[in-house]
Scaffold this motif. Sequence first.
Motif, PDB file in Angstrom:
ATOM      1  N   VAL A  61      81.660  71.399  46.757  1.00 41.03           N
ATOM      2  CA  VAL A  61      80.465  70.981  47.069  1.00 41.03           C
ATOM      3  C   VAL A  61      79.743  70.566  45.748  1.00 41.03           C
ATOM      4  N   GLU A  62      79.734  71.804  44.701  1.00 40.93           N
ATOM      5  CA  GLU A  62      79.207  71.675  43.478  1.00 40.93           C
ATOM      6  C   GLU A  62      79.691  70.613  42.756  1.00 40.93           C
ATOM      7  N   SER A  63      81.006  70.422  42.852  1.00 45.12           N
ATOM      8  CA  SER A  63      81.709  69.174  42.147  1.00 45.12           C
ATOM      9  C   SER A  63      81.170  67.790  42.730  1.00 45.12           C
ATOM     10  N   TYR A  64      81.103  67.936  44.001  1.00 45.59           N
ATOM     11  CA  TYR A  64      80.789  66.515  44.703  1.00 45.59           C
ATOM     12  C   TYR A  64      78.984  66.164  44.116  1.00 45.59           C
ATOM     13  N   LEU A  65      78.388  67.174  44.115  1.00 45.81           N
ATOM     14  CA  LEU A  65      76.906  67.121  43.724  1.00 45.81           C
ATOM     15  C   LEU A  65      76.701  66.774  42.363  1.00 45.81           C
TER      16      LEU A  65
ATOM     17  N   VAL B  75      63.981  79.679  44.305  1.00 43.58           N
ATOM     18  CA  VAL B  75      64.931  78.848  44.966  1.00 43.58           C
ATOM     19  C   VAL B  75      66.298  79.689  44.930  1.00 43.58           C
ATOM     20  N   SER B  76      66.935  79.842  46.237  1.00 41.73           N
ATOM     21  CA  SER B  76      68.070  80.590  46.095  1.00 41.73           C
ATOM     22  C   SER B  76      69.041  79.590  46.831  1.00 41.73           C
ATOM     23  N   THR B  77      70.480  79.894  46.904  1.00 40.99           N
ATOM     24  CA  THR B  77      71.465  79.170  47.242  1.00 40.99           C
ATOM     25  C   THR B  77      71.276  78.624  48.638  1.00 40.99           C
ATOM     26  N   ASP B  78      70.560  79.229  49.486  1.00 42.89           N
ATOM     27  CA  ASP B  78      70.359  78.803  50.830  1.00 42.89           C
ATOM     28  C   ASP B  78      68.748  78.459  51.118  1.00 42.89           C
ATOM     29  N   THR B  79      68.023  78.434  50.179  1.00 43.64           N
ATOM     30  CA  THR B  79      66.615  77.701  50.459  1.00 43.64           C
ATOM     31  C   THR B  79      66.848  76.477  50.955  1.00 43.64           C
ATOM     32  N   LYS B  80      65.874  76.493  52.246  1.00 42.76           N
ATOM     33  CA  LYS B  80      66.047  75.076  53.034  1.00 42.76           C
ATOM     34  C   LYS B  80      65.346  73.975  52.615  1.00 42.76           C
ATOM     35  N   ASN B  81      65.493  73.764  51.448  1.00 42.95           N
ATOM     36  CA  ASN B  81      65.023  72.452  50.781  1.00 42.95           C
ATOM     37  C   ASN B  81      65.557  72.229  49.533  1.00 42.95           C
ATOM     38  N   ALA B  82      65.568  71.089  48.886  1.00 46.16           N
ATOM     39  CA  ALA B  82      65.753  70.653  47.579  1.00 46.16           C
ATOM     40  C   ALA B  82      64.389  70.229  46.932  1.00 46.16           C
TER      41      ALA B  82
ATOM     42  N   ILE C 163      74.386  75.771  49.441  1.00 48.44           N
ATOM     43  CA  ILE C 163      74.742  76.222  50.683  1.00 48.44           C
ATOM     44  C   ILE C 163      73.726  75.363  51.641  1.00 48.44           C
ATOM     45  N   THR C 164      72.584  75.113  51.537  1.00 48.71           N
ATOM     46  CA  THR C 164      71.868  74.224  52.023  1.00 48.71           C
ATOM     47  C   THR C 164      72.373  72.734  51.957  1.00 48.71           C
ATOM     48  N   MET C 165      73.042  72.345  50.950  1.00 49.38           N
ATOM     49  CA  MET C 165      73.492  71.087  50.805  1.00 49.38           C
ATOM     50  C   MET C 165      74.778  70.887  51.576  1.00 49.38           C
ATOM     51  N   GLN C 166      75.429  72.057  51.536  1.00 49.45           N
ATOM     52  CA  GLN C 166      76.963  72.042  52.235  1.00 49.45           C
ATOM     53  C   GLN C 166      76.625  71.885  53.615  1.00 49.45           C
ATOM     54  N   GLN C 167      75.528  72.243  54.115  1.00 52.93           N
ATOM     55  CA  GLN C 167      75.304  72.232  55.714  1.00 52.93           C
ATOM     56  C   GLN C 167      75.148  70.928  56.086  1.00 52.93           C
ATOM     57  N   MET C 168      74.754  70.019  55.066  1.00 53.57           N
ATOM     58  CA  MET C 168      74.486  68.448  55.687  1.00 53.57           C
ATOM     59  C   MET C 168      75.822  67.863  55.956  1.00 53.57           C
TER      60      MET C 168
ATOM     61  N   ALA D  45      73.894  64.352  51.861  1.00 56.08           N
ATOM     62  CA  ALA D  45      73.772  65.456  50.706  1.00 56.08           C
ATOM     63  C   ALA D  45      73.512  64.353  49.323  1.00 56.08           C
ATOM     64  N   ALA D  46      74.104  63.151  49.410  1.00 55.41           N
ATOM     65  CA  ALA D  46      73.943  62.434  48.099  1.00 55.41           C
ATOM     66  C   ALA D  46      72.475  61.778  48.064  1.00 55.41           C
ATOM     67  N   ILE D  47      72.084  61.152  49.277  1.00 55.59           N
ATOM     68  CA  ILE D  47      70.711  60.871  49.357  1.00 55.59           C
ATOM     69  C   ILE D  47      69.606  61.599  49.339  1.00 55.59           C
ATOM     70  N   ILE D  48      69.739  62.819  49.694  1.00 52.07           N
ATOM     71  CA  ILE D  48      68.828  63.966  49.374  1.00 52.07           C
ATOM     72  C   ILE D  48      68.543  64.135  47.919  1.00 52.07           C
ATOM     73  N   THR D  49      69.837  64.224  47.117  1.00 55.74           N
ATOM     74  CA  THR D  49      69.847  64.396  45.564  1.00 55.74           C
ATOM     75  C   THR D  49      69.082  63.238  44.906  1.00 55.74           C
ATOM     76  N   ALA D  50      69.584  61.980  45.463  1.00 54.98           N
ATOM     77  CA  ALA D  50      68.896  60.877  44.960  1.00 54.98           C
ATOM     78  C   ALA D  50      67.362  60.905  45.226  1.00 54.98           C
ATOM     79  N   HIS D  51      66.961  61.338  46.124  1.00 52.91           N
ATOM     80  CA  HIS D  51      65.761  61.321  46.332  1.00 52.91           C
ATOM     81  C   HIS D  51      64.905  62.189  45.662  1.00 52.91           C
ATOM     82  N   GLU D  52      65.425  63.323  45.272  1.00 57.53           N
ATOM     83  CA  GLU D  52      64.634  64.207  44.164  1.00 57.53           C
ATOM     84  C   GLU D  52      64.720  63.644  42.939  1.00 57.53           C
TER      85      GLU D  52
END
Length: 295
Positions: A74-78, A129-136, A157-162, A180-187
């Motif tokens: 997942v890290e690699s994808y992000l 912010v931790s690995t499973d914080t429910k937001n980006a 972990i939060t991104m993985q759940q998407m 996960a991609a669109i949430i990253t692009a939103h930030e």
Amino acid sequence: MNGLAAALAAGALAVGVAVTGCGPAAFPQVVAEQTDPSDSPDFNGDLTDESVPVAPQGAAVPQSNPDTSNPQTVESYLTDIVADAHKVWADYFKRLGLEEPRVTYTIISPGHAPVESRCANPGEPPLVVSTDTKNAFYCPADEREAGFRGAIYLPVITMQQMWTGTVLGQPSKQGGDFAAAIITAHEFGHHIVDELRLQYQAKGFTYPEPTAPWDELIADCMAGVWAASAYQSGYLDASDFAEAEAALEAIGDAPGDPGDHGTPEQRVQALRTGYFGTGEYGPAEPFACTSTYWK
């Protein structure tokens, strides 16, 4: 990509960023001070020299989904998404004659210590912010390296759940990688808007900060601009755009909620505005976002 991967392995991904087409002429609230209107930049350039398809399914490129049981995958994808967004927006800022925006990215993976940010809700302690914080998150006040302005935080972990249909703690009707991609692009979009405002202020223009829910909707719209470019690059398969729409629909707010991010319908429309354009501005044109949502 090798440099990005090495930085990610060190725990923080720091890259320069940039955009493709918006500015003083795009914002009805802008007041040009001691500036000839003829000096306003032209914001009608295309993101690329190619035409943007009118539907995301037109030339779908099949892709294998990451093994989401493995957070490193997942890290690699992000990392790939961050690298591609960096390329798209860097090219845009170059075309506008602006400095390349620079923002720190931290992908918070298992084993990574929680990261404390300066940003916080009124009356609350600083954001951690931790690995499973429910937001980006994007925080414009965080400058984690000299010469970098702002920081983006992506909890793995939060991104993985998407991939399995949970978007920032909310159920989505269609999970997948592009959620996960669109949430990253939103930030990323938040940083782009912030950087445009600051760089054009330095040139003598006055820009207000977008207010809720427009600050979130313009970031959704900028994510749509990036998605159109991702289509051209072969990132999208036949279901990806639907995954992006479902993700934003899942995290829409009821009208009038504190910290209003826009209703589900407004968020999907903002994504589509960035991707398809408006009657006046074509697909993948950031000017469509600034003229519609900078309020």
